[in-house]
Design a protein around this motif. Structure first.
Motif, PDB file in Angstrom:
ATOM      1  N   ASN A 216     -19.012  39.163  45.259  1.00 44.94           N
ATOM      2  CA  ASN A 216     -17.692  38.640  45.606  1.00 44.94           C
ATOM      3  C   ASN A 216     -17.271  37.554  44.619  1.00 44.94           C
ATOM      4  O   ASN A 216     -18.105  36.952  43.961  1.00 44.94           O
ATOM      5  CB  ASN A 216     -17.719  38.079  47.022  1.00 44.94           C
ATOM      6  CG  ASN A 216     -17.901  39.179  48.056  1.00 44.94           C
ATOM      7  OD1 ASN A 216     -18.449  40.218  47.747  1.00 44.94           O
ATOM      8  ND2 ASN A 216     -17.428  38.940  49.254  1.00 44.94           N
ATOM      9  N   ARG A 217     -15.964  37.321  44.561  1.00 45.12           N
ATOM     10  CA  ARG A 217     -15.468  36.218  43.734  1.00 45.12           C
ATOM     11  C   ARG A 217     -16.051  34.916  44.254  1.00 45.12           C
ATOM     12  O   ARG A 217     -15.978  34.640  45.451  1.00 45.12           O
ATOM     13  CB  ARG A 217     -13.947  36.118  43.844  1.00 45.12           C
ATOM     14  CG  ARG A 217     -13.199  37.168  43.058  1.00 45.12           C
ATOM     15  CD  ARG A 217     -11.720  37.064  43.379  1.00 45.12           C
ATOM     16  NE  ARG A 217     -10.981  38.142  42.754  1.00 45.12           N
ATOM     17  CZ  ARG A 217     -10.452  38.071  41.524  1.00 45.12           C
ATOM     18  NH1 ARG A 217     -10.557  36.952  40.830  1.00 45.12           N
ATOM     19  NH2 ARG A 217      -9.803  39.085  41.010  1.00 45.12           N
ATOM     20  N   MET A 218     -16.650  34.136  43.373  1.00 44.30           N
ATOM     21  CA  MET A 218     -17.207  32.864  43.818  1.00 44.30           C
ATOM     22  C   MET A 218     -16.881  31.751  42.826  1.00 44.30           C
ATOM     23  O   MET A 218     -16.700  32.001  41.639  1.00 44.30           O
ATOM     24  CB  MET A 218     -18.712  32.972  44.068  1.00 44.30           C
ATOM     25  CG  MET A 218     -19.547  33.502  42.935  1.00 44.30           C
ATOM     26  SD  MET A 218     -21.307  33.601  43.380  1.00 44.30           S
ATOM     27  CE  MET A 218     -21.380  34.999  44.498  1.00 44.30           C
ATOM     28  N   ALA A 219     -16.774  30.525  43.349  1.00 45.28           N
ATOM     29  CA  ALA A 219     -16.484  29.394  42.466  1.00 45.28           C
ATOM     30  C   ALA A 219     -17.751  28.651  42.090  1.00 45.28           C
ATOM     31  O   ALA A 219     -17.949  28.309  40.930  1.00 45.28           O
ATOM     32  CB  ALA A 219     -15.488  28.442  43.128  1.00 45.28           C
ATOM     33  N   CYS A 220     -18.628  28.388  43.072  1.00 41.56           N
ATOM     34  CA  CYS A 220     -19.760  27.507  42.764  1.00 41.56           C
ATOM     35  C   CYS A 220     -21.091  28.252  42.630  1.00 41.56           C
ATOM     36  O   CYS A 220     -21.865  27.952  41.736  1.00 41.56           O
ATOM     37  CB  CYS A 220     -19.871  26.389  43.800  1.00 41.56           C
ATOM     38  SG  CYS A 220     -20.346  26.937  45.443  1.00 41.56           S
ATOM     39  N   PHE A 222     -23.490  28.102  44.995  1.00 39.67           N
ATOM     40  CA  PHE A 222     -24.538  27.462  45.807  1.00 39.67           C
ATOM     41  C   PHE A 222     -24.068  27.064  47.200  1.00 39.67           C
ATOM     42  O   PHE A 222     -24.685  26.220  47.847  1.00 39.67           O
ATOM     43  CB  PHE A 222     -25.160  26.280  45.064  1.00 39.67           C
ATOM     44  CG  PHE A 222     -24.165  25.301  44.486  1.00 39.67           C
ATOM     45  CD1 PHE A 222     -23.730  25.422  43.175  1.00 39.67           C
ATOM     46  CD2 PHE A 222     -23.677  24.259  45.256  1.00 39.67           C
ATOM     47  CE1 PHE A 222     -22.812  24.526  42.645  1.00 39.67           C
ATOM     48  CE2 PHE A 222     -22.771  23.341  44.730  1.00 39.67           C
ATOM     49  CZ  PHE A 222     -22.337  23.489  43.416  1.00 39.67           C
ATOM     50  N   GLY A 223     -22.966  27.670  47.659  1.00 38.85           N
ATOM     51  CA  GLY A 223     -22.600  27.489  49.064  1.00 38.85           C
ATOM     52  C   GLY A 223     -21.592  26.397  49.348  1.00 38.85           C
ATOM     53  O   GLY A 223     -21.245  26.157  50.499  1.00 38.85           O
ATOM     54  N   ALA A 224     -21.089  25.723  48.298  1.00 42.27           N
ATOM     55  CA  ALA A 224     -20.182  24.596  48.543  1.00 42.27           C
ATOM     56  C   ALA A 224     -18.728  25.029  48.711  1.00 42.27           C
ATOM     57  O   ALA A 224     -18.009  24.484  49.542  1.00 42.27           O
ATOM     58  CB  ALA A 224     -20.288  23.579  47.411  1.00 42.27           C
ATOM     59  N   CYS A 225     -18.280  26.019  47.955  1.00 38.44           N
ATOM     60  CA  CYS A 225     -16.849  26.355  47.979  1.00 38.44           C
ATOM     61  C   CYS A 225     -16.494  27.272  49.153  1.00 38.44           C
ATOM     62  O   CYS A 225     -15.338  27.319  49.563  1.00 38.44           O
ATOM     63  CB  CYS A 225     -16.409  26.969  46.655  1.00 38.44           C
ATOM     64  SG  CYS A 225     -16.972  28.660  46.372  1.00 38.44           S
ATOM     65  N   VAL A 226     -17.484  27.980  49.679  1.00 38.53           N
ATOM     66  CA  VAL A 226     -17.273  28.923  50.785  1.00 38.53           C
ATOM     67  C   VAL A 226     -16.211  29.963  50.420  1.00 38.53           C
ATOM     68  O   VAL A 226     -15.458  30.436  51.273  1.00 38.53           O
ATOM     69  CB  VAL A 226     -16.895  28.205  52.107  1.00 38.53           C
ATOM     70  CG1 VAL A 226     -17.382  29.026  53.299  1.00 38.53           C
ATOM     71  CG2 VAL A 226     -17.460  26.826  52.203  1.00 38.53           C
ATOM     72  N   GLY A 227     -16.149  30.305  49.138  1.00 34.64           N
ATOM     73  CA  GLY A 227     -15.152  31.254  48.672  1.00 34.64           C
ATOM     74  C   GLY A 227     -15.614  32.691  48.737  1.00 34.64           C
ATOM     75  O   GLY A 227     -14.810  33.601  48.915  1.00 34.64           O
ATOM     76  N   VAL A 229     -17.184  34.739  50.749  1.00 31.50           N
ATOM     77  CA  VAL A 229     -17.714  35.183  52.040  1.00 31.50           C
ATOM     78  C   VAL A 229     -17.626  36.691  52.270  1.00 31.50           C
ATOM     79  O   VAL A 229     -16.808  37.385  51.677  1.00 31.50           O
ATOM     80  CB  VAL A 229     -16.983  34.487  53.192  1.00 31.50           C
ATOM     81  CG1 VAL A 229     -17.322  33.012  53.220  1.00 31.50           C
ATOM     82  CG2 VAL A 229     -15.489  34.722  53.096  1.00 31.50           C
ATOM     83  N   TYR A 238     -17.943  34.488  59.092  1.00 30.87           N
ATOM     84  CA  TYR A 238     -18.215  34.837  57.702  1.00 30.87           C
ATOM     85  C   TYR A 238     -19.496  34.149  57.235  1.00 30.87           C
ATOM     86  O   TYR A 238     -19.836  33.062  57.698  1.00 30.87           O
ATOM     87  CB  TYR A 238     -17.068  34.361  56.815  1.00 30.87           C
ATOM     88  CG  TYR A 238     -15.776  35.114  57.018  1.00 30.87           C
ATOM     89  CD1 TYR A 238     -15.603  36.378  56.474  1.00 30.87           C
ATOM     90  CD2 TYR A 238     -14.737  34.557  57.750  1.00 30.87           C
ATOM     91  CE1 TYR A 238     -14.414  37.063  56.642  1.00 30.87           C
ATOM     92  CE2 TYR A 238     -13.538  35.241  57.923  1.00 30.87           C
ATOM     93  CZ  TYR A 238     -13.387  36.501  57.360  1.00 30.87           C
ATOM     94  OH  TYR A 238     -12.210  37.178  57.523  1.00 30.87           O
TER      95      TYR A 238
END
Lengths: 255, 304
Positions: A216-220, A222-227, A229, A238
């Motif tokens: 999936n598209r992710m920003a970080c 390591f679980g910080a952005c929650v993007g 999901v 999610y």
């Protein structure tokens, strides 16, 4: 962590391989885990790109990435030359775990989704037979078939235009092999989501344990952005793909 | 020459003016894998609501020139799980913990604020007023001066902890909102939240974010944020947290000159997880090179 670029090798199509040497060994590299790669030191592009580990040295002193040029970030990476520096953080996430006692493992890969299976087969322990189903649109996008064969894997290829291997989707030879009565202990899959969805359904229909690697598209990472999901199957909440995955049991998540 | 970075901001004792911003710092515990977070001034939690909230479907984020768009949809574990599971792990650390919170009605805001007021280990509150108002056709609270006044006044009544209001930049005159918050009893302002934005996949003709619209953050919005901090600084006497695209120590000083008493680091945490620590470490040297022995000399010291 800064890494020195050792190799930048064209693989055909838009694919290339980066061989990297971290300034200090990196612990816990495993097939299926990923690094967050900084494509530029400026704010353009801003976010790091998640990239699955391809092959790697067990002591963490080197690893490779298979990259497809799809946008500005990856096209910057394609211009790297030996001795350039590249900044990565990780590895993050879960890995492909071969179940205890498994004797036969099938991997179904599309495009750069072949990456984790290079490391997996390089570092396979015990007496496991590997079959890799490699799919692509056309023959020049079929990467690493020979390398996997050299490492002892049985490789079955399929192309949508019929230019190499079987004509059609990679799931067709998979189904054919299952219909002939063969059955692996586990199926791993990595590649485009529609392909993984189809593989997961086929595995489930045959009662075979299947692990999928979501992207999936992710920003970080390591679980910080929650993007990044995805939904756990049968639940409303999610979960983050980066920290709870990216490798999931196919029964666990909605693909 | 030792450089002073400490300050008391609206009753919060910060050892340095670097904080992790809400929505980018989780509930604090996540960054412990990268560094001991007690080296920074503090952090603001992900926005908390009365009940856990699932948030928006994916895709929730995408790259934008010089930044990113997000539409997380205020996913959070809810106030109870935060207080019972996350806070105990970090509350004894030497840093300021600010709880960001929201509600979908004024009553919900008040209930969350009064609950947080009783929580030991939460040093301050930050109201997120960029949340859709269920009783006003989903229009965000922070888009109307009257509703902003109502909700800030109502929360002020139920908490004696330092109360900050995080302003939305998606308004015509942010200074007016700053003044309304000050007059309604806010102890400080957080300036700014994300700018409303959108991105489209031209081949599928679909929006890239499942929520269609999202919030723009990152270096791309820094000039807007600096301008808004300056406008608010001139309008009010209460302290301001400057937020918006900070990625290096020079940016920190820029916001302080514009009038920020401290800064919050947002999206850059995603790119460089150790950025807050790095900025706290680099700030003394930069200040020294500017001939400044106490960073407080620079707050609002813009020479126009």
């Amino acid at each position: 962590m800064d890494c020195i670029v050792r190799v930048n090798e064209e693989l055909g199509g838009d694919f290339f391989y980066l061989g990297l040497e971290p300034l200090e060994p990196i612990a816990d590299i495993r097939p299926g885990r990923f690094f967050m790669v900084r494509c530029s030191q400026s704010a353009d592009p801003f976010l790091r790109r998640p990239m699955s580990v391809a092959d790697y040295k067990k002591d963490g002193s080197g690893f490779g990435l298979v990259v497809q040029t799809v946008g500005w970030g990856t096209s910057l990476l394609s211009t790297l030359v030996p001795w350039d520096r590249i900044d990565v953080i990780g590895p993050f996430g879960t890995n492909f775990e071969v179940p205890d006692g498994a004797r036969s493992l099938w991997a179904v890969a599309g495009g750069s989704g072949v990456a984790p299976f290079l490391g997996l087969i390089d570092h396979a322990e015990g007496d496991v037979d590997h079959t890799v189903f490699l799919g692509a649109r056309t023959s020049e996008l079929l990467i690493y078939a020979d390398r996997l064969k050299e490492r002892g894997a049985c490789v079955i290829t399929a192309t949508e235009d019929g230019s190499s291997g079987e004509h059609g989707l990679v799931t067709e030879p998979l189904v054919k092999k299952l219909d002939s009565g063969e059955k692996p202990d586990v199926i791993f899959t990595c590649g485009p989501t529609p392909m993984m969805r189809a593989v997961a359904r086929i595995a489930e229909a045959h009662g075979i344990k299947c692990s999928v690697s979501l992207e999936n598209r992710m920003a970080c990472g390591f679980g910080a952005c929650v993007g990044c999901v995805t939904k756990k199957r049968g639940e409303e909440n999610y979960i983050t793909v980066c920290s709870r995955g990216p490798v999931f049991d196919s029964f666990e998540v909605e693909i | 020459m030792p450089v002073n970075l400490a300050n008391n901001i609206a009753g919060l004792n910060l050892k340095n003016p670097i904080l992790g911003a809400s929505g980018t710092f989780g509930y604090g515990t996540l960054y412990e894998r990268f560094y001991d977070i007690s080296v920074i001034g503090g952090f603001v939690t992900k926005a908390l609501s009365l009940k856990p909230r699932a948030g928006n479907p994916a895709p929730r984020i995408c790259e934008a020139p010089g930044g990113m768009l997000n539409a997380i949809g205020l996913q959070n574990i809810g106030i109870d799980r935060f207080v019972n599971q996350k806070l105990p792990k970090i509350k004894d650390k030497d840093l300021v913990i600010i709880a960001n919170f929201f509600g979908e009605t004024v009553d919900e805001y008040v209930e969350v604020a009064s609950r947080l007021n009783e929580v030991d280990g939460v040093h301050g509150l930050e109201m997120n007023i960029s949340c859709p108002n269920r009783n006003n056709e989903g229009l965000v609270f922070g888009a109307s001066c009257q509703i902003t006044e109502d909700v800030v006044k109502a929360c002020r009544k139920v908490t004696n902890k330092p109360l900050f209001v995080k302003l939305s930049p998606n308004v015509a005159d942010i200074a007016k909102f700053a003044k309304v918050c000050e007059d309604s009893g806010a102890d400080g302002l957080s300036v700014i939240n994300t700018l409303s934005g959108m991105a489209i996949d031209i081949r599928s003709r679909k929006p890239i974010l499942a929520n269609v619209m999202g919030g723009l953050s990152g270096p791309a919005i820094k000039p807007v944020a600096v301008r808004m901090v300056w406008q608010c600084y001139r309008a009010v006497k209460i302290p301001i947290f400057g937020i918006g695209g900070i990625s290096c120590v020079e940016d920190v000083v820029e916001f302080i000159l514009a009038g920020a008493s401290a800064v919050q680091i947002g999206s850059m945490n995603f790119v460089e997880p150790e950025i807050c620590k790095t900025l706290a470490e680099e700030l003394p040297d930069l200040l020294e090179s500017l001939g400044v022995s106490d960073y407080r000399e620079l707050i609002g010291a813009l020479d126009v």
